[in-house]
Design a protein around this motif. Structure first.
Motif, PDB file in Angstrom:
ATOM      1  N   ILE A 296       0.869  -1.172   0.000  1.00 15.69           N
ATOM      2  CA  ILE A 296       0.000   0.000   0.000  1.00 15.69           C
ATOM      3  C   ILE A 296       0.906   1.222   0.000  1.00 15.69           C
ATOM      4  O   ILE A 296       1.826   1.319   0.815  1.00 15.69           O
ATOM      5  N   THR A 297       0.671   2.146  -0.937  1.00 16.17           N
ATOM      6  CA  THR A 297       1.521   3.338  -1.028  1.00 16.17           C
ATOM      7  C   THR A 297       0.661   4.602  -1.020  1.00 16.17           C
ATOM      8  O   THR A 297      -0.493   4.590  -1.438  1.00 16.17           O
TER       9      THR A 297
ATOM     10  N   PHE B  61      -0.294   7.925  17.162  1.00 15.49           N
ATOM     11  CA  PHE B  61      -0.766   6.711  16.494  1.00 15.49           C
ATOM     12  C   PHE B  61      -2.238   6.437  16.828  1.00 15.49           C
ATOM     13  O   PHE B  61      -3.040   6.094  15.961  1.00 15.49           O
ATOM     14  N   MET B  62      -2.599   6.631  18.094  1.00 11.24           N
ATOM     15  CA  MET B  62      -3.969   6.366  18.536  1.00 11.24           C
ATOM     16  C   MET B  62      -4.983   7.290  17.868  1.00 11.24           C
ATOM     17  O   MET B  62      -6.158   6.956  17.786  1.00 11.24           O
ATOM     18  N   ARG B  63      -4.526   8.425  17.383  1.00  6.60           N
ATOM     19  CA  ARG B  63      -5.437   9.406  16.777  1.00  6.60           C
ATOM     20  C   ARG B  63      -5.825   9.058  15.334  1.00  6.60           C
ATOM     21  O   ARG B  63      -6.768   9.650  14.806  1.00  6.60           O
ATOM     22  N   TRP B  64      -5.110   8.101  14.696  1.00  4.81           N
ATOM     23  CA  TRP B  64      -5.422   7.821  13.290  1.00  4.81           C
ATOM     24  C   TRP B  64      -5.517   6.343  12.920  1.00  4.81           C
ATOM     25  O   TRP B  64      -6.104   5.995  11.896  1.00  4.81           O
TER      26      TRP B  64
ATOM     27  N   THR C 295      -7.565   0.531   4.984  1.00  4.33           N
ATOM     28  CA  THR C 295      -6.311   1.288   4.925  1.00  4.33           C
ATOM     29  C   THR C 295      -6.475   2.659   4.272  1.00  4.33           C
ATOM     30  O   THR C 295      -5.933   3.636   4.797  1.00  4.33           O
ATOM     31  N   PRO C 296      -7.200   2.804   3.159  1.00  2.65           N
ATOM     32  CA  PRO C 296      -7.373   4.156   2.626  1.00  2.65           C
ATOM     33  C   PRO C 296      -8.009   5.103   3.660  1.00  2.65           C
ATOM     34  O   PRO C 296      -7.607   6.265   3.769  1.00  2.65           O
ATOM     35  N   GLU C 297      -8.965   4.608   4.434  1.00  2.30           N
ATOM     36  CA  GLU C 297      -9.578   5.438   5.469  1.00  2.30           C
ATOM     37  C   GLU C 297      -8.560   5.778   6.562  1.00  2.30           C
ATOM     38  O   GLU C 297      -8.476   6.927   7.006  1.00  2.30           O
ATOM     39  N   GLN C 298      -7.777   4.781   6.985  1.00  2.00           N
ATOM     40  CA  GLN C 298      -6.723   5.053   7.966  1.00  2.00           C
ATOM     41  C   GLN C 298      -5.779   6.130   7.454  1.00  2.00           C
ATOM     42  O   GLN C 298      -5.426   7.056   8.185  1.00  2.00           O
ATOM     43  N   PHE C 299      -5.359   6.004   6.210  1.00  2.00           N
ATOM     44  CA  PHE C 299      -4.405   6.960   5.653  1.00  2.00           C
ATOM     45  C   PHE C 299      -5.034   8.342   5.479  1.00  2.00           C
ATOM     46  O   PHE C 299      -4.350   9.351   5.598  1.00  2.00           O
TER      47      PHE C 299
ATOM     48  N   ASP D 125      -3.562  11.592   7.167  1.00  2.00           N
ATOM     49  CA  ASP D 125      -3.398  12.845   6.428  1.00  2.00           C
ATOM     50  C   ASP D 125      -3.965  14.025   7.222  1.00  2.00           C
ATOM     51  O   ASP D 125      -3.342  15.080   7.326  1.00  2.00           O
ATOM     52  N   ALA D 126      -5.156  13.841   7.797  1.00  2.00           N
ATOM     53  CA  ALA D 126      -5.787  14.906   8.591  1.00  2.00           C
ATOM     54  C   ALA D 126      -4.947  15.216   9.829  1.00  2.00           C
ATOM     55  O   ALA D 126      -4.755  16.394  10.185  1.00  2.00           O
ATOM     56  N   LEU D 127      -4.419  14.189  10.480  1.00  2.00           N
ATOM     57  CA  LEU D 127      -3.560  14.410  11.646  1.00  2.00           C
ATOM     58  C   LEU D 127      -2.305  15.177  11.247  1.00  2.00           C
ATOM     59  O   LEU D 127      -1.914  16.137  11.912  1.00  2.00           O
TER      60      LEU D 127
END
Length: 171
Positions: free
Chosen positions: A27-28, A48-51, A150-154, A158-160
């Motif tokens: 995943i990139t 880490f916990m925030r995203w 994963t796209p949602e996590q990323f 990004d927001a963080l």
């Protein structure tokens, strides 16, 4: 049909999810933040916990312990109830600050070895998240969740990073 659906989603999202082989998933994504900040988001538990937990799944990250050094361990607990969490754990096999993290996923026999690399690209970070599974079946089982989550996590990462960037001058 599943591959076509996956390909169309990956062209609409800045996150690219690809099966490289029967056992390997890569995943990139390029993040608009310097490597140092992106690496901190992966290695500081309070960040880490925030995203990490996709919000749409409704399973929050309850606790996060990380000893980010070669030979160090991590433990993540997810769930609605602290009395019966879903636990993920393993150890860091390799830690190269601002460049590379490698860890094991030891919660089951089908756990992958995860490698995350961070590459500076003109103030941005090219992140590659690679998982190597012990079998095709293990990857098949994990792929559906990874492709969707994963796209949602990323996006959350990004927001963080954007919020951290806004505070970078004062930090």
């Amino acid at each position: 049909m599943g591959l076509k659906d996956s390909a169309s989603r990956s062209t609409q999202s800045p996150t690219r999810v690809e099966r490289k082989s029967d056992r390997e998933l890569v995943i990139t994504r390029i993040f608009d933040a310097p490597v140092r900040i992106v690496f901190e988001a992966w290695t500081r538990p309070e960040l880490f916990m925030r995203w990490w937990a996709p919000k749409s799944m409704g399973v929050p990250l309850l606790s996060c312990e990380m000893d980010v050094r070669t030979g160090g361990k991590y433990r993540l607990e997810f769930g609605q109830d602290a009395a019966s969490p879903l636990v993920f754990f393993g150890k860091y096999v390799e830690v190269v600050p601002n460049a590379r993290l490698v860890w094991t996923n030891e919660e089951g026999a089908d756990g992958a070895v995860t490698t995350v690399t961070f590459e500076e690209q003109g103030g941005k970070t090219l992140l590659a998240f690679q998982e190597l599974y012990p079998s095709k079946e293990a990857l098949d089982e994990a792929f559906v969740g990874m492709e969707g989550g994963t796209p949602e996590q990323f996006d959350q990462l990004d927001a963080l990073l954007a919020s951290l960037g806004a505070n970078a001058d004062g930090a």
